[in-house]
Design a protein around this motif. Structure first.
Motif, short mmCIF file in Angstrom:
data_model
loop_
_atom_site.label_atom_id
_atom_site.label_comp_id
_atom_site.label_asym_id
_atom_site.label_seq_id
_atom_site.Cartn_x
_atom_site.Cartn_y
_atom_site.Cartn_z
N ARG A 65 0.58 -1.09 0.01
CA ARG A 65 -0.32 0.50 0.24
C ARG A 65 1.41 1.16 -0.03
O ARG A 65 2.32 1.35 0.31
CB ARG A 65 -0.92 0.07 1.44
CG ARG A 65 -1.10 -0.60 2.16
CD ARG A 65 -1.93 -0.47 3.19
NE ARG A 65 -2.57 0.67 3.43
CZ ARG A 65 -3.69 1.43 3.57
NH1 ARG A 65 -4.26 1.34 2.31
NH2 ARG A 65 -3.11 2.71 3.35
N THR A 66 -0.09 2.68 -0.69
CA THR A 66 0.81 3.91 0.23
C THR A 66 1.73 4.02 0.77
O THR A 66 2.30 4.69 0.71
CB THR A 66 0.11 4.55 -0.56
OG1 THR A 66 -0.88 4.49 -2.04
CG2 THR A 66 0.42 5.68 -0.57
N GLU A 67 1.10 3.71 2.01
CA GLU A 67 2.05 4.10 3.50
C GLU A 67 2.50 2.61 3.44
O GLU A 67 3.84 3.59 4.32
CB GLU A 67 1.23 4.32 4.78
CG GLU A 67 1.23 4.06 6.07
CD GLU A 67 2.19 5.07 6.53
OE1 GLU A 67 2.56 5.29 7.06
OE2 GLU A 67 1.56 6.71 5.25
N ASN A 70 5.73 5.10 1.56
CA ASN A 70 5.64 6.22 1.50
C ASN A 70 6.99 5.08 3.53
O ASN A 70 8.12 5.49 3.51
CB ASN A 70 5.45 6.70 2.54
CG ASN A 70 4.56 7.49 1.25
OD1 ASN A 70 4.31 7.89 0.30
ND2 ASN A 70 3.04 7.89 2.50
N THR A 104 3.58 0.78 -5.57
CA THR A 104 2.39 -0.75 -5.04
C THR A 104 2.50 -1.69 -5.88
O THR A 104 2.75 -1.86 -6.87
CB THR A 104 1.54 0.00 -4.74
OG1 THR A 104 0.78 0.42 -5.41
CG2 THR A 104 1.08 1.46 -3.23
N ASN A 328 -7.30 11.87 2.99
CA ASN A 328 -5.76 11.80 3.13
C ASN A 328 -5.53 10.59 4.46
O ASN A 328 -5.31 11.14 5.54
CB ASN A 328 -5.16 13.22 4.07
CG ASN A 328 -4.13 13.49 4.51
OD1 ASN A 328 -3.30 12.48 4.08
ND2 ASN A 328 -3.47 14.37 4.63
N ASP A 330 -3.89 7.89 5.35
CA ASP A 330 -2.33 7.81 4.66
C ASP A 330 -1.90 8.82 6.46
O ASP A 330 -1.20 9.21 7.01
CB ASP A 330 -1.74 7.69 3.52
CG ASP A 330 -2.15 6.37 2.84
OD1 ASP A 330 -2.85 5.62 3.71
OD2 ASP A 330 -1.78 7.04 1.40
N ILE A 333 -3.59 8.56 9.70
CA ILE A 333 -2.31 7.22 10.17
C ILE A 333 -0.90 7.78 10.65
O ILE A 333 -0.36 7.30 12.03
CB ILE A 333 -2.17 6.34 8.96
CG1 ILE A 333 -3.38 5.25 8.62
CG2 ILE A 333 -1.19 5.23 10.01
CD1 ILE A 333 -3.35 4.29 7.42
N ASP A 334 -0.53 8.63 9.79
CA ASP A 334 1.30 9.16 10.01
C ASP A 334 1.01 9.69 11.11
O ASP A 334 1.77 10.12 12.40
CB ASP A 334 1.56 9.61 9.23
CG ASP A 334 2.81 9.88 9.10
OD1 ASP A 334 3.26 9.12 9.76
OD2 ASP A 334 2.93 11.30 9.02
N SER A 346 -9.88 1.91 12.07
CA SER A 346 -9.59 1.39 11.00
C SER A 346 -10.64 0.16 10.35
O SER A 346 -10.94 -0.69 10.54
CB SER A 346 -8.58 0.58 10.48
OG SER A 346 -8.03 0.39 9.33
N MET A 349 -7.52 -0.36 6.28
CA MET A 349 -6.08 0.47 5.95
C MET A 349 -5.03 0.40 7.16
O MET A 349 -4.09 0.93 6.62
CB MET A 349 -6.93 2.22 6.37
CG MET A 349 -8.04 2.54 5.63
SD MET A 349 -6.76 2.98 4.22
CE MET A 349 -8.32 3.62 3.14
N ILE A 354 2.57 -1.71 7.96
CA ILE A 354 2.24 -0.71 8.42
C ILE A 354 2.73 -0.49 9.94
O ILE A 354 2.37 -1.92 11.17
CB ILE A 354 0.56 -0.16 8.50
CG1 ILE A 354 -0.45 -0.05 7.43
CG2 ILE A 354 -0.06 0.85 9.73
CD1 ILE A 354 0.44 1.46 6.43
#
Length: 553
Positions: A65-67, A70, A104, A328, A330, A333-334, A346, A349, A354
Motif C-alpha cells: 500500500r501507499t503508506e 512511504n 505498490t 488523506n 495515510d 495514520i501518520d 480502521s 487501512m 504498517i
C-alpha cells in the motif's frame, strides 16, 4: 549511515550474500520473518551491500500500500543514503528516472513494460514486500512475473507465506501441503515464537470475548446464541434460509446495537463490553508505556463509525478514523503514529507493513475471516520499542471458533514462558526520567513529573457484591462468571441483512426475497429454460428481492 543490526538481520545478510553472490545457484532469496521483526531494515542493508560490492545499479521495491511505500522510502534513505522515488501506475516511462523506485503491487500492471526495460538496462535488485500478493494466476502475480523477468536478483519478503486461497505465488516452489519449498540455503526463516523469545516482538495475549445473545423471534419464542452455542431454530422459522446465518454469533458480534432512538450506541451492548475491556487494558499499559495505543479493525464503514462513536462515549477521547471514504487516510495514520492519542479505528487501512510501534491493543471485528488477515492484524500490535519495552500485546477477539483456532496456532508458536499470563503492573514508569514509581503516585519522585489521573473502572459481582476490575472474567471472590448477556429483537438481529455467496444483502432485500423466492424458483423450473436455470444456480435465494428491484427499475 551505520545501522546496528539485530543478530538475525546479520545472519540473513550473510546468508543472502552467500546465496546470491558466492553460490549463484538462484537469483531469488526468501526472507520469511515474523511481522515486526525488522524485514525492511534487513532488506535495505542487503541492498546497500550489493551496491557496495558492485553487483547492482538500481533497486526496485514493490509494497502492498501507499503508506508502506512511504515507509520504504524513508527507511531506504536512512540506511543507504540514496533517494528512492515513489511512483504510481500513472508515471509511465521509468527509464528516465535514474534513481531507485518504490511502487505498490497494484501499480505494477501499468508499469510492467517500463519496469521490464529498467531491469534489462540495469543490474537490478527487486524487493517484493508481502509476496503473497503475487499469486501465479492473479493479475498482480502475472504483472510482476512479466516486469521482473530480467532482474538480476529478487529478494522475497513475507511474514505470512501461505495464501488463504491456496494459490501459489510467483517465483517460488511449493510442496504437496501448500507450503513454500524454496531451498534452505536460499531462505532465512524467523518464526513469531523465535522473535518473541529473542525480544524482537512482544508476546500477545488473546482475550476471547464471550457474550450470550437472546433473540426474541415470535410468539414468545427466544433463541440463545453464544460463541459456544449456535442458534437452534424450530417451526416455521426454520424454513427461512437467511435466518440461521443472520443469527450466527459472529454476525451478531459485528451488528451495531443502539438505544431506542436507533442512533445512539448502546453502552451496555456487546461491542461496548469489548471496548471497555480493551480500554482498561490500555489504561494499565500506559503505566509502563505512556503513549500505548489501541487499534480497532472494523468490518465496514458503518461499523467503524459506530465503534468510533462508542469509544468516544466510553473513553471521552475521539479516536482517529480511517477508511476508503476518509480524505488523506495515510496522513491520519501518520498523525496517529506521532501522537499519544489512544485509539485508531480502521476499515482495511491498517494491515500488512504498517509500522506503528506504540500499538499494543487490538479489537478485532473484521470482514475477512482468513488466517492471513488475522496474522497480519496481530502483527500490528507485537512490535517492540527496544530492550526496556516490558509491555505485552493484547488481541481482543469474539469467542468465534475460526478466530480461536488461529489464536491457538499463534500461541503454540510461543514458548511456555512467553505464553504465561502476565501479572498486573506494580509500578508506573515515568515518561520523562524512566523512574519506577508507585501506581498511586501523583508525581514522579525522581523528576517531579505529574502523572495523569488513573481511573480504574470496576464492576460489582451480582452474586456476592465484590468489586472486581473491569477486565475480570470471573469474580475474584465467588468465581461467578461475568459473561455478558444481551437481549435483541429479531429486527435488531437482522439489522444488517445477510451475506450469501459473497453478496452483502440488506435486510429489506432479504425479507422481499423470502416472500417471492419460492414462486420465482418454481416458475423458472416449470419454464425449462436452460439459461434461467443456470441463473438460479448462481444466484442465492436471498438476492431475488434485489433482482426484482433492478428489473422493476
Amino acid at each position: 549511515m551505520t545501522i546496528k543490526l539485530r543478530p538475525w538481520q546479520t545472519e540473513a545478510l550473510q546468508k543472502s550474500v552467500k546465496w546470491l553472490i558466492d553460490d549463484r545457484q538462484d537469483r531469488h532469496f526468501l526472507i520469511n520473518a515474523a511481522p515486526g521483526a525488522g524485514k525492511t531494515i534487513a532488506s535495505c542493508v542487503i541492498a546497500e551491500t550489493l551496491i557496495q560490492k558492485d553487483e547492482i545499479d538500481r533497486v526496485v521495491v514493490i509494497a502492498p500500500r501507499t503508506e508502506v511505500v512511504n515507509q520504504w522510502a524513508r527507511d531506504y534513505r536512512l540506511v543507504t543514503g540514496r533517494h528512492m522515488a515513489k511512483v504510481t501506475g500513472q508515471d509511465g516511462d521509468l527509464t528516465t528516472l535514474n534513481v531507485d523506485v518504490c511502487a505498490t503491487w497494484a501499480a505494477v500492471q501499468n508499469l510492467s513494460a517500463s519496469m521490464q526495460t529498467v531491469c534489462e538496462q540495469n543490474r537490478t535488485l527487486v524487493i517484493c514486500d508481502e509476496h503473497h500478493h503475487a499469486a501465479v494466476q492473479a493479475a498482480w502475480g502475472s504483472g510482476a512475473d512479466d516486469a521482473f523477468t530480467e532482474a538480476k536478483f529478487v529478494l522475497i519478503l513475507t511474514g505470512t507465506p501461505i495464501r488463504s486461497d491456496g494459490e501459489h505465488s510467483v517465483w517460488l516452489a511449493y510442496n504437496d501441503a501448500g507450503a513454500i519449498d524454496h531451498p534452505d540455503d536460499g531462505t532465512y526463516t524467523l518464526t513469531y515464537g523465535q522473535a518473541v523469545d529473542l525480544g524482537y516482538c512482544r508476546q500477545v495475549t488473546f482475550h476471547r470475548h464471550q457474550g450470550e445473545f437472546s433473540v426474541d423471534l415470535a410468539d414468545g419464542v427466544k433463541v440463545q446464541i453464544s460463541g459456544d452455542q449456535a442458534a437452534v431454530i424450530t417451526g416455521r422459522l426454520a424454513r427461512i434460509p437467511a435466518l440461521q446465518r443472520a443469527l450466527g454469533f459472529y454476525r451478531l458480534a459485528t451488528t451495531p446495537q443502539f438505544e431506542a432512538d436507533g442512533q445512539t450506541p448502546l453502552l451496555t451492548g456487546y461491542q461496548a463490553s469489548m471496548v471497555e475491556w480493551g480500554n482498561q487494558k490500555l489504561v494499565e499499559l500506559r503505566d509502563r508505556m505512556p503513549d500505548a495505543g489501541g487499534l480497532v479493525i472494523a468490518p465496514s464503514i458503518e461499523m467503524a463509525e459506530y465503534m468510533s462513536d462508542l469509544i468516544e462515549r466510553i473513553d471521552g477521547e475521539k479516536p482517529i478514523l480511517v477508511h476508503s471514504n476518509v480524505s488523506n487516510a495515510d496522513g491520519k495514520i501518520d498523525a496517529f503514529r506521532n501522537t499519544d492519542k489512544k485509539w485508531l479505528v480502521s476499515v482495511a487501512m491498517v494491515s500488512e507493513g504498517i509500522d506503528i510501534q506504540r500499538l499494543r491493543v487490538l479489537l478485532y471485528l473484521p470482514s475477512a475471516q482468513t488466517e492471513l488477515a488475522f496474522r497480519q492484524a496481530v502483527g500490528r500490535v507485537v512490535r517492540t520499542r527496544g530492550y526496556d519495552d516490558d509491555t505485552r500485546a493484547y488481541a481482543i477477539i469474539p469467542a468465534f471458533s475460526t478466530f480461536e483456532e488461529y489464536a491457538r496456532r499463534i500461541e503454540n508458536e510461543m514458548s511456555a514462558a512467553a505464553r504465561a499470563q502476565p501479572s498486573a503492573p506494580r509500578t508506573r514508569r515515568c515518561p520523562v526520567c524512566s523512574a519506577e514509581c508507585s501506581l498511586r503516585a501523583k508525581t514522579c519522585h525522581g523528576c517531579g513529573h505529574e502523572f495523569p489521573e488513573r481511573a480504574i473502572p470496576t464492576k460489582v459481582c451480582d452474586d456476592c457484591q465484590t468489586i472486581n476490575p473491569m477486565t475480570a472474567v470471573t469474580c475474584r471472590a465467588c468465581g461467578s462468571s461475568f459473561t455478558p448477556s444481551f437481549v435483541l429483537t429479531l429486527d435488531e438481529a437482522l439489522r444488517t441483512g445477510a451475506i450469501a455467496r459473497g453478496m452483502d444483502i440488506n435486510e429489506d432485500e432479504v425479507r422481499e426475497s423470502e416472500k417471492i423466492s419460492s414462486e420465482v424458483r418454481a416458475r423458472i423450473l416449470q419454464s425449462g429454460d436452460e439459461q434461467l436455470l443456470k441463473l438460479i444456480r448462481i444466484l442465492p435465494d436471498e438476492s431475488f428481492g434485489r433482482l426484482k428491484t433492478i428489473l422493476n427499475a
